[in-house]
Every structure is written in C-alpha cells, then in structure tokens.
Design a protein around this motif. Structure first.
Motif, PDB file in Angstrom:
ATOM      1  N   SER A 449      39.459  49.011  41.917  1.00  0.00           N
ATOM      2  CA  SER A 449      38.911  48.004  41.697  1.00  0.00           C
ATOM      3  C   SER A 449      37.784  48.007  41.230  1.00  0.00           C
ATOM      4  CB  SER A 449      38.039  47.208  42.967  1.00  0.00           C
ATOM      5  OG  SER A 449      37.904  48.128  43.730  1.00  0.00           O
ATOM      6  N   ALA A 482      42.685  41.447  38.594  1.00  0.00           N
ATOM      7  CA  ALA A 482      41.866  41.570  39.339  1.00  0.00           C
ATOM      8  C   ALA A 482      42.247  40.192  41.184  1.00  0.00           C
ATOM      9  CB  ALA A 482      40.611  40.655  38.960  1.00  0.00           C
ATOM     10  N   VAL A 483      41.668  41.857  42.410  1.00  0.00           N
ATOM     11  CA  VAL A 483      42.572  41.231  42.980  1.00  0.00           C
ATOM     12  C   VAL A 483      41.047  40.691  44.256  1.00  0.00           C
ATOM     13  CG1 VAL A 483      44.895  41.689  43.853  1.00  0.00           C
ATOM     14  CG2 VAL A 483      42.814  43.126  43.656  1.00  0.00           C
ATOM     15  N   LYS A 487      37.941  39.397  41.632  1.00  0.00           N
ATOM     16  CA  LYS A 487      38.719  38.145  40.666  1.00  0.00           C
ATOM     17  C   LYS A 487      37.238  37.499  41.519  1.00  0.00           C
ATOM     18  CE  LYS A 487      41.982  36.853  42.489  1.00  0.00           C
ATOM     19  NZ  LYS A 487      43.352  36.097  43.187  1.00  0.00           N
ATOM     20  N   THR A 491      35.705  36.143  37.615  1.00  0.00           N
ATOM     21  CA  THR A 491      35.092  34.493  37.385  1.00  0.00           C
ATOM     22  C   THR A 491      33.691  33.972  36.831  1.00  0.00           C
ATOM     23  OG1 THR A 491      36.801  34.277  38.798  1.00  0.00           O
ATOM     24  CG2 THR A 491      35.755  32.436  38.284  1.00  0.00           C
ATOM     25  N   TYR A 512      38.738  26.332  38.025  1.00  0.00           N
ATOM     26  CA  TYR A 512      37.990  27.043  39.384  1.00  0.00           C
ATOM     27  C   TYR A 512      37.637  26.880  40.012  1.00  0.00           C
ATOM     28  CZ  TYR A 512      39.152  29.259  35.051  1.00  0.00           C
ATOM     29  OH  TYR A 512      39.974  29.645  33.769  1.00  0.00           O
ATOM     30  N   SER A 522      43.024  30.757  45.039  1.00  0.00           N
ATOM     31  CA  SER A 522      41.760  31.537  45.870  1.00  0.00           C
ATOM     32  C   SER A 522      40.468  30.642  45.870  1.00  0.00           C
ATOM     33  CB  SER A 522      42.207  32.814  44.775  1.00  0.00           C
ATOM     34  OG  SER A 522      41.356  33.462  45.500  1.00  0.00           O
ATOM     35  N   SER A 525      37.493  33.318  43.937  1.00  0.00           N
ATOM     36  CA  SER A 525      38.348  32.588  42.005  1.00  0.00           C
ATOM     37  C   SER A 525      37.203  31.323  42.272  1.00  0.00           C
ATOM     38  CB  SER A 525      39.062  31.799  41.768  1.00  0.00           C
ATOM     39  OG  SER A 525      39.698  33.036  40.754  1.00  0.00           O
ATOM     40  N   ASP A1122      43.889  29.165  39.057  1.00  0.00           N
ATOM     41  CA  ASP A1122      43.229  30.220  38.508  1.00  0.00           C
ATOM     42  C   ASP A1122      44.231  31.336  37.954  1.00  0.00           C
ATOM     43  OD1 ASP A1122      42.648  32.310  39.802  1.00  0.00           O
ATOM     44  OD2 ASP A1122      42.250  31.768  41.918  1.00  0.00           O
ATOM     45  N   PHE A1124      44.278  34.385  38.167  1.00  0.00           N
ATOM     46  CA  PHE A1124      44.414  36.026  38.066  1.00  0.00           C
ATOM     47  C   PHE A1124      45.343  35.618  39.565  1.00  0.00           C
ATOM     48  CE2 PHE A1124      40.377  36.802  36.402  1.00  0.00           C
ATOM     49  CZ  PHE A1124      39.618  36.008  37.255  1.00  0.00           C
TER      50      PHE A1124
END
Length: 1126
Positions: A449, A482-483, A487, A491, A512, A522, A525, A1122, A1124
């Motif tokens: 990350s 991306a988490v 993320k 964004t 988003y 998410s 996001s 989203d 992602f």
C-alpha cells in the motif's frame, strides 16, 4: 614649524588664571590632539572643568578637545556628549574619522531615545486574552520557561542555554525592535541634559538637511523607520516631491517621480524588513494616506496596502473610481488591481470587497448562467445573495459599459477568471513525461500500500491542475489494486489533477460521491471524492460549500466524515464561516479518533488567520479533555492555522502551548510560531525555535522546531543553509530530517547551491526517513531547474530513479523518491513552489498547503495539500476586454537557458546478438567421419544417383579440401560476409566519415542557432528568474499596464480600432467529461470488439460455440460507481 613633541607645557597653561593662555593652550592642543592625546588624557578633568565653567569664553572649544580625547580612549558615549556640547565648533561637513564616528553615535542615540517614546504613544490595542488556563508540566525540559501570561517577546531562557549567555535575560517589547533586534543594535538610552538633547536633535536635523541637499533621501528614511518616527518619514517623502517640483519639469520622462519612488521603497522595506506588525500597520497607513493625496497615485501600491491592512472598503472605492473613468486604460488598471486583490486576499476579504461594489441587474443571472452548467439550484452564491438583500433600493441606474465592467470585476474577485486562465495554461503547455511515471509504477510493487500510495502521489503532483488523467486510464489493473486508505488517496488524487476544473469537477466525481442507493460503493471512495471535490475548489469553495456541508452532516461512516471534513476545510479556507465551524465542532465532540484529526484541521482552515478567541478556547479545552492523540494533533495544527500571520497577537497562545506537558500540544505551539511569524524573519521566533530544537525532550517537537525555520526565513533563503548546517549533522535523526525539510521549504524553486551541498550527503544518511526528507527537499529546490541553470539537476534526477529501482532500498526512501519525482515535475513542469505571491505578499494558500503537507509524516493523505503551494509560472496577457490576444514578447536570453528539461528516453528491449557457435576439433573430425561413411554407403547402394558414379580416391588433398570446407563454414559462421554484404560494408565505411562530418555540421548549425534573444508566445511558461529579461516591443501594438511580475498582466491596445487575433482556448475543446467509470466501459467494449474480430477471422459467429479453442476470458470490471471494487 616643527610639531610639538610633548603636551606638558600646554597642559600646564590650562591651569593658568589668564584666560588668554588657556584659550591659546586649547587651540594648540586641538591642532595636535591626534599625537598628544595620551598626555592630555591624564589632565582630562582640567579640560572638563573648563567646559563646565560657564564664565569661560571658549568652553565649547574645551568640550571639543574633551570629545576628541574620549574618542581616542574609545569612550564614544562621553565623546558624543562633549562633541554635542561643542556646538558649532563640531563641524558635520568635515570628512574626518572623528566626525563620522560621532555622527554615527548621534544617530544611534537619536534612535534609542526616540523609538521607545514613539512605540508607547502609538501602541496598538491590546489583543483579547485567552480565558483557558494552560497546565504547567513539571517533567518537561522545555516547560516552565515562561509563565503562560508572559508575552512571548519577554520570555526568558534558562541560564544553562547557550543562547542566554550572550543576551540579556529578558526580551523587552518596549525596547527598539520589540524583542526582534540583535543584541547591541539599540544601546541603553543615555540620560542627557536638555541642552545636550537639543543639540543632538540639531545635529540630526543638520544631517537630514545635508542628505536632502545631496538627494540621499533613503538614508533619512532608514533612520526614520529605525527611530519609529513617522513624522520624519512623511516629511522625507513630501520634501522629495517638493524638491522635484522646485527643479522644474525640464526632464519630461515618463515614470514615477521621486516621491512615488520613495513610497515604493518604503513599502518594500515595510513588507520585507520591518518585523513588528504594529509598526508595519502604521507605516502602511501613512503610505496609504500619502498615495491618496497624489493626483495620479500608484494604484498597485495602494492595493498592496489595502490587502495587508484589510481595508476592503478602500479597495472597493478604488475599483469604483477607475470604472467610473471609463477609458480603456483605467478599466485595464481596475482589472489588474482586481487580479492582484484575488492573488493576495482571503475569501472573506474578497467577499466584502464585492459587497461594497455597486449592484448590477444582470449580476445574479450571469452568475447562474455559469453555475447552472455544473451546479444545482441549491449551490447559489450565498455571499452575493446577501449583498443583494442588503443593497439600497433607490440606486441610480448604471450605464451598460460600467455594468459589464463590474460584472467582470466580480468574476475576477471570485477567482473564476484566474482559475480558468491557469487551467488553460497548464492544459496547453503540459509537458508531463509519462515514461517516468510508468517506470515508477513498474519499479514499485502495487500490492504494497505504501508503494501504491507513492505512485498515486507522484502522478497527482506531476499532473496537478493539468486535467490529464491518462495515467489512470492506461493502468486500470494497477488502479484496481488499491484498497482501503490507498483507495481513499487514489480517489482524492483526481482532485489534485483536476484542481481548478470548476466547470466539470462535480461531474467528474459524480460516480464516487456519496449517494442514497442500494449499492453506494466503497466508503473510502466516497470519502476520497469529497476530499477531491474540496481540492478542485481549493480556496474557492463558494459553490460547493453547501453541497459538502450537506454530505458531511448526513454521513454516518467515519471515513466519509473524514473526507468531508478535509474537503470542507480546503474549500472553505479563510471564510471565517461560523456555520461550518459549528458543524465541524459537533462532529468533533463525538470523540472519534479517525475523523477527529481531520475535523480539528478543518476548523483551523475555516478560521484561518482570524485569531478567533472563542474557537481557540473551545479547541484548547477539548484538546485537554480528549484521550486521542490524533484528535489532539489535529486540534494543535488547527490552532496554529487560526493564528496564521498574527505575529505578536499569538504570543500568549504560543507560550501556553509550549508550557504544556503534552508533547503534541508543544508540537502545536511550534507550528503556531511557524504560522504566526511566517515570512517575517523574526529574530525572537528564530531564537525560540533554535532553543526548543536543542532542549525539548520530544523528538517530534525538536524535528518540527528545526523544520519551522524554513517558514520563518523563506524570504531570506540564503541565510538558512548557514543556520542549519550544524543541525544537519546532529546525532538525532529527527533533527537532521527537520534541517532537510527546512532547506526545502525556504529554498523551494531557487536551485540554491549551498542548500544542495548540504542535502546531497543526507541522501546517504543511515536513517531511512532522513533520506526521505532529503530527497523531497532536493525536489523542492530543483523544481523547474534544467541543466543550463543548474548542472546538478541531471544527476539528482538519476538519483531519484536509481533509488526507486534499487530492490535493496528502504520503503521510506522509495516513497520519498516517488514524491520527489512528482514534485520536481510539478504541474506538467509548469509550476513552481511559491510561498509568496508574484507581487511579494505572503501566499496564504501556498504556506498553509506546505504546512499541512509536512504532516504526511503522520497521515499520508495530507500530502495532497502540497498542490496548494504550486504556482503556475506563466505570463498571461489580457486586453481591456479580458480576452487573450495572440502576440509575442521578447526574452533577452538563450532559448536553452529556461527551456523544459528533455524527456526521458525509453530504451527498447533489443534482442541479443547471435554468437557464432564454437566448433571443436573433435567435432570436426566426427563430422568428417560421418560424411565418409555416408558417401561409402551411397556408393555401395543399388539406388540410382543423379551424380556421377566415379569412385573418389582417398587423396590426402581431398581430405585437406574437406578440412578447408569445414574451416570455411566455421569462419563464415564467425562473421564472414558475402560479396553483397562486403559491398554494403564498404559503402558503410565510406559513408561513416561523411555522417560524422554531418553530425559536426549539425552541431555547428545548432551552435549558430543558439543566439541570445527569442520571441515567446502569449500564455507561455516564463520562469521567475526569466522575468527580468522579458520586454515588450516598443513599437508594438500592446503594452503592459505594469512591469510584468508573472501571472495575469493587463495590456493597453495602441490600435484599438484594428481587428485583433485571439488565442484559441484548448481546454474548452476537450469534449464531454470523461470519468474513469466510462473509461472502464469503453475498455470492456474494445475488448469485446477485438474478440468479435478474432472470431470473424476464424469464421465463427458470436453465438457459435467453438470446440477447438476456448474463448478468451472477458475483460470484466465492476461498474457500480466505484472503479476500485474487486
């Protein structure tokens, strides 16, 4: 006549009762005092007695003799007193060393006697006191330095401090310099007799008159400012104007007169040298009064004073006067002032200026016509609506031309015009090198990350404001990795890339943004999109503040509240909105560590520079009540932002925070010093920071103390390397990191060699975060530098890429290199880091952005704030219709000196060359045996062969021939050429020298072409160092209203009747808004089309099953809003 060798006889005459003998002795001693002063010094009491005897006719000559004796003894105070007692015998016009020394001493004494009385008589109103009491910490090394109620300027340092050994124990604000002066600059005031005082003033007046006669007005201005004597300052400026009128108007030369030049000089000294805010305000008010008395005043100097003094009503009056004149030049000046006000003023100040302008009928419709393209009906301009509601009903009708002018001025003051122009400039001149980004992405593992975030930052900073999101489009698979907070950061990066894209900002982020649906997407996001929306409307959030407030208040997820708070803070910067502050405070009291840090920061951003006592009391109280360190840190930084630019008004808060036992609040106290005294070069602030840097027990506090030196001294970048040289070699890595960032902040964009020499060894520091800080600072210093400007830039760029590619390098250093590559190519290589505006004022958004960026140490998403410090380096010329004419101006430099750096060359993967196989002797023998057996078998067989059946004899020469054939094959494999190849090779050999000659000729032509001077198209990149070489053609059609300082420059048209050619706006022709969601759909469609083409080639239909081969896997992404989602 032979000179005297002894003064014994003449000294004896001084005791004689006859006055004539005593007078004779005084005259003779005065003539030879430079040789006989040592003997006269033994009888100095006799000389003094003669001076004190009022019946003695030549007592003034005795005073002069005593003055010279004391001068040789080094007792300059006594020498000055007796010299003043000598009256007319002390000749100011004599150019001797004695006279020059006494005059200098008289000036110092005059300043010492005048300044305290002037300071007390013109003292500013006392600032409101904080009711909140700060607890005193017993275990803190830096605690108990001062009482919380002691003014910062009177704080005492511990006796063990090295700083306190050479300074008086206290800093008294009543002394000249207000605690800012260097020790010994202002001596202790002498107790002088009234006659001596009168003589002192007479001497100083004579000195002033001599300066007036010789035209040395600036020396008198320096003395007047040091003595804080505004009456003398005013007299100098008026005297210069009178002298100019008295000389007559023989020299009819266009340009400012002596009075205007002096006022400009005083303004420069006031903004760059004077450190006390109260004195600065008084000088600026004086300049403002003098400028208004001039028939044709310098409106641009007035605009500087208006912004600093917060005189919004005067700013409106100036604009109103210029619009009423109606001529094109006055309109151009009004527009230029409006642009300057926007660059230097806060949102609150600009809104008040707009309120005081006359209201036009088409104001609201014009505003709505622009906003309806992008905003809903709820997002009307609240400030303008309020001004309309309070406008007078019986207002006289405004002519159409003036109405259009007022509408244009309002558009400029809102910032939309400047933002659109900067967006157009960055879009059309974008020189982002995508190869660098691709290499960074390929070198850093996306699953980690910190590396994914590093690439995101590099892309965002490199493309800041250019609206170029091509990297995201081309790397969707990488983006999908991306988490969580990566993320969120990715964004939010869209907000940095599309910063200033007011027309399409909301539509871009619409997929988003939080929404009420079954599958909202998410939360990371959604939170990142609110943050991105704030970044797009940074410091210009009028149209989105209501939208952000609504989503912030309705959000239940902490991540969304976190992003909403950051978006509200950056969009509502310096609005002073109590409503937004209350909304933030209500979320703060939920005591959530996650959103509390962002809320505390946002509260400071909204109240930026207001010094709001109520807000400070609330934040201090809650910082002591909460147990979450993240909340305390956010509140500490928020309090520092509230005191932005307040200087002495922040002293009480600074002392209270520095005395607190909590290191996080002491950290906030240091940041308060940095924000309150930013750009002032304050000596007392520097002393305090240096003391804390070597004495506090917390590494965080020591680190930020050293780093804050950069904020205090960024207007004097050359002084910082000397100051932090020893600190950069400290045993403490946190101090070394702070020294690195201090160099980066203060020397940003300068390419200063001294700073680079200190940072280069720090790249090899054993501590990873020190290397990270050194890399980031090097990028800040080297931004927009190329090889001709600084030969080291190429090596430093390669160092960044080498560290990223090195698999054995630490993650933190790689993160710093990725950030550095984004910073050094900021804004498509068209932006620099500017902590002050083009006109020399503090760049509020830039300073705040840099301060919040440094907090990436604790929270990575705050690194996006660095984009607020990016300043486009352009000269954008407009005519009086605010249109962009197509014309060129001249730069008296070589084109390569300020050119863009070359793009990185991509190395294509070359196939390895085939090496001829080595043939061993045993292998050759085996082949020969096999060939002989094969021939023998063919000879013995009954098959009919097309060749002759004549048997071959076993001739040794035949074997040799076979051997030669084998050798020939081997040699041919080793590189022998055929005849055709040999012919080509010979031709190549013939062509080779000719090509070399061609290259030489080409280089010669390039050398010839590299001549000094070239023409630059309007709306092109012009670096700050290049501005002094820029000129407009004397016989050209357009001429600038003022000397170009970068940014927007208004022009006067010498031939307004002729048709004009305008530049075509490229950013407006981009087409419909493209979101990443639409890109994914387009990618899926392209994949489907490719699959259909492949099936058609194989003769299959779309619905036909194929048993021979499996269908290719579908390129599928979730498109639920989203990008992602996995």
């Amino acid at each position: 006549m032979v000179g005297l060798t002894s003064a014994a006889g003449l000294v004896g005459f001084l005791s004689e009762p006859d006055p004539e003998l005593r007078v004779f002795a005084l005259k003779k001693l005065d003539e030879e005092i430079d040789l006989l002063w040592a003997e006269v010094a033994d009888s100095i009491a006799t000389v003094e007695a003669l001076y004190e005897d009022e019946t003695f006719p030549e007592r003034e000559r005795a005073a002069l003799l005593a003055a010279k004796v004391y001068y040789h003894l080094g007792e300059y105070n006594e020498s000055m007193v007796f010299a003043l007692g000598a009256g007319k015998l002390f000749d100011l016009d004599n150019k001797g060393e004695f006279e020059e020394t006494i005059i200098s001493k008289c000036v110092d004494t005059y300043i010492t006697l005048t300044a305290p009385a002037t300071l007390v008589s013109t003292a500013t109103q006392p600032t409101p006191q904080l009711i909140t009491s700060f607890p005193s910490g017993g275990g803190n090394a830096s605690a108990a330095l001062t009482s919380p109620m002691t003014p910062f300027s009177q704080s005492t340092l511990p006796s063990k401090s090295l700083l306190s050994r050479t300074e008086p124990p206290t800093f008294d604000a009543s002394l000249p310099g207000g605690g800012n002066s260097v020790v010994g600059t202002h001596p202790v005031p002498l107790i002088l007799h009234r006659d001596i005082r009168e003589n002192l003033h007479a001497v100083v007046e004579q000195l002033f008159e001599r300066c007036f006669r010789e035209g040395r007005y600036r020396q008198v201005i320096g003395i007047a400012i040091e003595a804080r004597n505004l009456d003398v300052l005013k007299r100098v400026i008026l005297r210069a104007s009178e002298d100019e009128k008295r000389e007559g108007k023989k020299k009819q030369v266009e340009g400012p007169g002596k009075g205007e030049e002096l006022m400009e000089y005083v303004l420069e000294i006031c903004m760059g040298v004077v450190q006390e805010r109260g004195l600065r305000n008084q000088i600026l008010k004086l300049i403002l009064d003098l400028l208004n008395e001039i028939p044709t005043p310098d409106y641009f100097s007035i605009a500087k004073c208006v912004v600093y003094l917060n005189q919004h009503s005067m700013g409106s009056d100036i604009l109103h006067q210029l619009v009423q004149k109606g001529d094109p030049k006055s309109l151009a000046v009004a527009y230029q002032i409006a642009f300057d006000l926007y660059d230097n003023g806060t949102q609150e100040f600009l809104a008040k200026v707009q309120e005081n302008l006359p209201v036009t009928d088409n104001e609201i419709p014009a505003d709505k016509s622009e906003d309806d393209k992008e905003e809903t009906s709820k997002e009307t301009d609240r400030l303008i609506s309020d001004s309309l509601a309070g406008s007078s009903v019986g207002q006289e009708p405004i002519p159409e031309e003036q109405r259009r002018a007022y509408d244009s001025i309002r558009k400029i003051l809102r910032g939309t015009k400047t933002i659109d122009l900067n967006l157009e400039f960055l879009f059309r001149n974008n020189h982002t090198d995508m190869n660098i980004l691709t290499k960074v992405k390929d070198s850093l593992e996306a699953r980690n990350s910190i590396f994914h975030t590093a690439v995101t930052f590099s892309n965002a900073l490199m493309n800041a404001g250019t609206t170029n999101d091509l990297f995201f489009r081309q790397n969707l698979e990488w983006l999908g990795k991306a988490v969580n907070w990566s993320k969120f950061t990715a964004t939010a990066a869209l907000g940095v890339i599309h910063k200033g894209n007011l027309s399409q900002g909301k539509k871009l982020l619409e997929p988003y943004l939080p929404r009420d649906s079954v599958n909202p997407g998410s939360v990371f996001s959604q939170g990142g999109s609110l943050y991105a929306l704030g970044l797009i409307y940074a410091n210009h959030g009028t149209h989105v503040l209501d939208f952000l407030r609504e989503h912030f208040k309705s959000a239940t997820e902490e991540v969304i509240q976190h992003g909403g708070a950051l978006g509200l803070g950056v969009a509502g910067m310096a609005t002073g909105s109590e409503d937004i502050y209350d909304d933030l405070k209500s979320v703060l009291y939920t005591d959530s560590a996650l959103n509390g840090e962002a809320v505390g920061l946002a509260m400071g951003l909204v109240m930026l520079g207001s010094g709001n006592i109520k807000a400070l009391e609330d934040m201090i109280q809650y910082a002591h009540d909460t147990q979450h360190e993240k909340i305390v840190r956010g509140l500490a930084l928020g309090m520092a932002l509230i005191m932005y630019g307040r200087q002495e008004a922040a002293d009480e808060l600074i002392n209270g925070l520095l005395d607190d036992p909590d290191p996080t609040l002491r950290y906030g106290g240091i940041m308060t010093i940095a924000m309150a005294y930013c750009g002032t070069g304050s000596n007392k602030a520097v002393r305090k920071l240096l003391h804390v840097a070597v004495s506090d027990v917390s590494d965080d506090v020591r680190r930020v103390a050293v780093m804050s030196l950069g904020f205090i001294l960024f207007r004097k970048p050359s002084s910082v390397p000397r100051m932090v040289e020893l600190l950069s070699e400290s045993y403490n890595p946190h101090v070394r990191y702070g020294a690195a960032l201090a160099l980066g902040i203060s020397c940003a964009g300068t390419g200063l060699d001294e700073a680079i020499d200190l940072l280069e060894p720090m790249i090899k520091d054993p501590t990873d975060f020190v290397r990270q800080g050194a890399l980031i600072s090097l990028a800040m210093i080297m931004v927009q530098q190329n090889e001709p400007m600084n030969p080291k830039v190429g090596v430093i760029r390669k160092t960044f890429q080498r560290i990223i590619s090195d698999k054995h390098e630490d993650a933190m250093a790689k993160f710093g290199s990725a950030l550095a590559l984004g910073i050094i190519d900021a804004g498509g290589r068209n932006c620099t880091i500017g902590l002050q505006t083009q006109t020399g004022n503090l760049n509020m958004a830039g300073i705040v952005g840099m301060a919040v960026f440094t907090q990436y140490w604790y929270w990575f998403p705050l690194a996006h704030f660095l984009s607020l410090s990016f300043t486009p380096t352009a000269v954008i010329c407009l005519d009086h219709d605010l249109e962009i004419p197509s014309f060129k101006f001249y730069s008296a430099t070589r084109p390569s000196l300020f050119d863009y750096p070359p793009e990185q060359e991509t190395k294509t993967d070359e196939a390895p060359e085939k090496v001829a196989t080595a043939i061993l002797s045993t292998t050759a023998q085996a082949k020969r045996r096999a060939q002989k057996k094969e021939r023998a078998q063919k000879h013995d067989s009954m098959d009919i062969e097309p060749t002759s059946a004549t048997p071959r004899t076993a001739d040794p020469r035949a074997e040799d021939k076979d051997k030669m054939e084998v050798d020939d094959e081997g040699s041919k494999a080793k590189g022998d050429k055929t005849e055709g190849e040999k012919g080509d090779e010979k031709e190549g050999e013939k062509e080779e020298p000719s090509s070399a000659d061609g290259a030489k000729k080409k280089n010669g032509k390039e050398a010839e072409k590299e001549k000094v001077g070239y023409w630059i198209e309007n709306m092109s990149r012009v670096l700050p160092a290049q501005l002094k070489y820029i000129s407009f053609p004397a016989d050209g059609r357009y001429e600038p209203i003022k000397k170009p300082t970068g940014g927007v420059v208004l022009l006067t048209d010498a031939i307004p009747s002729d048709s004009k050619t305008l530049l075509e706006l490229k950013s407006k022709k981009k087409g419909p808004t493209i979101t990443l969601e639409s890109i994914i759909k387009e990618t899926n469609e392209i994949t489907r089309q490719e699959r259909l083409q492949e099936m058609a080639r194989r003769g299959l239909r779309e619905d036909e099953d194929e048993n021979d081969a499996e269908m290719p896997m579908e390129f599928d992404y979730e498109t639920d809003g989203d990008i992602f989602e996995e």
